[in-house]
Design a protein around this motif. Structure first.
Motif, PDB file in Angstrom:
ATOM      1  N   UNK A   1       0.848  -1.188   0.000  1.00 43.73           N
ATOM      2  CA  UNK A   1       0.000   0.000   0.000  1.00 43.73           C
ATOM      3  C   UNK A   1       0.884   1.238   0.000  1.00 43.73           C
ATOM      4  N   UNK A   2       0.819   1.972  -1.079  1.00 41.92           N
ATOM      5  CA  UNK A   2       1.542   3.234  -1.164  1.00 41.92           C
ATOM      6  C   UNK A   2       0.718   4.332  -0.510  1.00 41.92           C
ATOM      7  N   UNK A   3       1.386   5.384  -0.106  1.00 49.65           N
ATOM      8  CA  UNK A   3       0.714   6.489   0.567  1.00 49.65           C
ATOM      9  C   UNK A   3      -0.382   7.064  -0.321  1.00 49.65           C
ATOM     10  N   UNK A   4      -1.580   7.151   0.219  1.00 48.08           N
ATOM     11  CA  UNK A   4      -2.695   7.721  -0.516  1.00 48.08           C
ATOM     12  C   UNK A   4      -3.348   6.790  -1.514  1.00 48.08           C
ATOM     13  N   UNK A   5      -2.905   5.542  -1.552  1.00 47.37           N
ATOM     14  CA  UNK A   5      -3.462   4.586  -2.501  1.00 47.37           C
ATOM     15  C   UNK A   5      -4.035   3.378  -1.782  1.00 47.37           C
ATOM     16  N   UNK A   6      -4.829   2.597  -2.498  1.00 45.24           N
ATOM     17  CA  UNK A   6      -5.391   1.389  -1.921  1.00 45.24           C
ATOM     18  C   UNK A   6      -4.338   0.272  -1.909  1.00 45.24           C
ATOM     19  N   UNK A   7      -4.550  -0.654  -1.016  1.00 43.69           N
ATOM     20  CA  UNK A   7      -3.666  -1.812  -0.957  1.00 43.69           C
ATOM     21  C   UNK A   7      -3.827  -2.644  -2.225  1.00 43.69           C
ATOM     22  N   UNK A   8      -2.706  -3.152  -2.743  1.00 47.19           N
ATOM     23  CA  UNK A   8      -2.756  -3.928  -3.976  1.00 47.19           C
ATOM     24  C   UNK A   8      -1.997  -5.234  -3.829  1.00 47.19           C
ATOM     25  N   UNK A   9      -2.411  -6.207  -4.602  1.00 45.36           N
ATOM     26  CA  UNK A   9      -1.768  -7.511  -4.620  1.00 45.36           C
ATOM     27  C   UNK A   9      -0.402  -7.416  -5.283  1.00 45.36           C
ATOM     28  N   UNK A  10       0.568  -8.150  -4.729  1.00 47.35           N
ATOM     29  CA  UNK A  10       1.911  -8.178  -5.306  1.00 47.35           C
ATOM     30  C   UNK A  10       2.265  -9.589  -5.786  1.00 47.35           C
ATOM     31  N   UNK A  11       2.164 -10.568  -4.884  1.00 50.58           N
ATOM     32  CA  UNK A  11       2.557 -11.936  -5.241  1.00 50.58           C
ATOM     33  C   UNK A  11       1.920 -12.916  -4.265  1.00 50.58           C
ATOM     34  N   UNK A  12       1.773 -14.163  -4.708  1.00 52.20           N
ATOM     35  CA  UNK A  12       1.209 -15.196  -3.843  1.00 52.20           C
ATOM     36  C   UNK A  12       1.833 -16.540  -4.183  1.00 52.20           C
ATOM     37  N   UNK A  13       1.805 -17.427  -3.183  1.00 46.98           N
ATOM     38  CA  UNK A  13       2.380 -18.757  -3.372  1.00 46.98           C
ATOM     39  C   UNK A  13       1.533 -19.777  -2.634  1.00 46.98           C
ATOM     40  N   UNK A  14       1.306 -20.912  -3.246  1.00 45.77           N
ATOM     41  CA  UNK A  14       0.517 -21.965  -2.641  1.00 45.77           C
ATOM     42  C   UNK A  14       1.318 -22.754  -1.621  1.00 45.77           C
TER      43      UNK A  14
END
Length: 122
Positions: free
Chosen positions: A39-52
């Motif tokens: 989550x950058x300042x002033x922005x919504x949280x966003x997906x970056x990466x995931x692992x099973x």
């Protein structure tokens, strides 16, 4: 209850690298899919990466493909995010998250860490 603690954030110059770690406690680690969000300042949280839970078929946001790598060590109950070729736009608070299930996913996470700041200077 699952507890997640991130580490490894800091200040780095553009083009540099950082490795984030997320230590998990509270349940059987291998039964949880793990993810990284930011989550950058002033922005919504966003997906970056995931692992099973098996470590196969990771998912990445388009913005980080080819630059970031997610990995996990079930013996250490830890998930990592290796970040390379960092850009100023990667500056954000990075959060580790856990969801019950085998497969990597960009949604539906039940547990979150407190976050670690990553700042990339130009």
């Amino acid at each position: 209850q699952v507890q997640l603690v991130e580490s490894g954030g800091g200040l780095v110059q553009a083009g540099g690298s950082l490795r984030l770690s997320c230590a998990r406690s509270g349940s059987i680690f291998s039964m949880w899919a793990m993810g990284w969000f930011r989550q950058a300042s002033g922005k919504e949280r966003e997906f970056v990466a995931a692992i099973g839970w098996s470590g196969s078929s990771p998912l990445y946001a388009d913005s980080v493909k080819g630059r970031f790598t997610i990995a996990r060590d079930n013996a250490k109950n830890t998930v990592y995010l290796q970040m390379s070729s960092l850009k100023p736009e990667d500056t954000a608070v990075y959060y580790c998250a856990a969801r019950f299930g085998a497969s990597a996913s960009s949604i539906d996470y039940q547990y979150w860490g407190q976050g670690t700041q990553v700042t990339v200077s130009s």
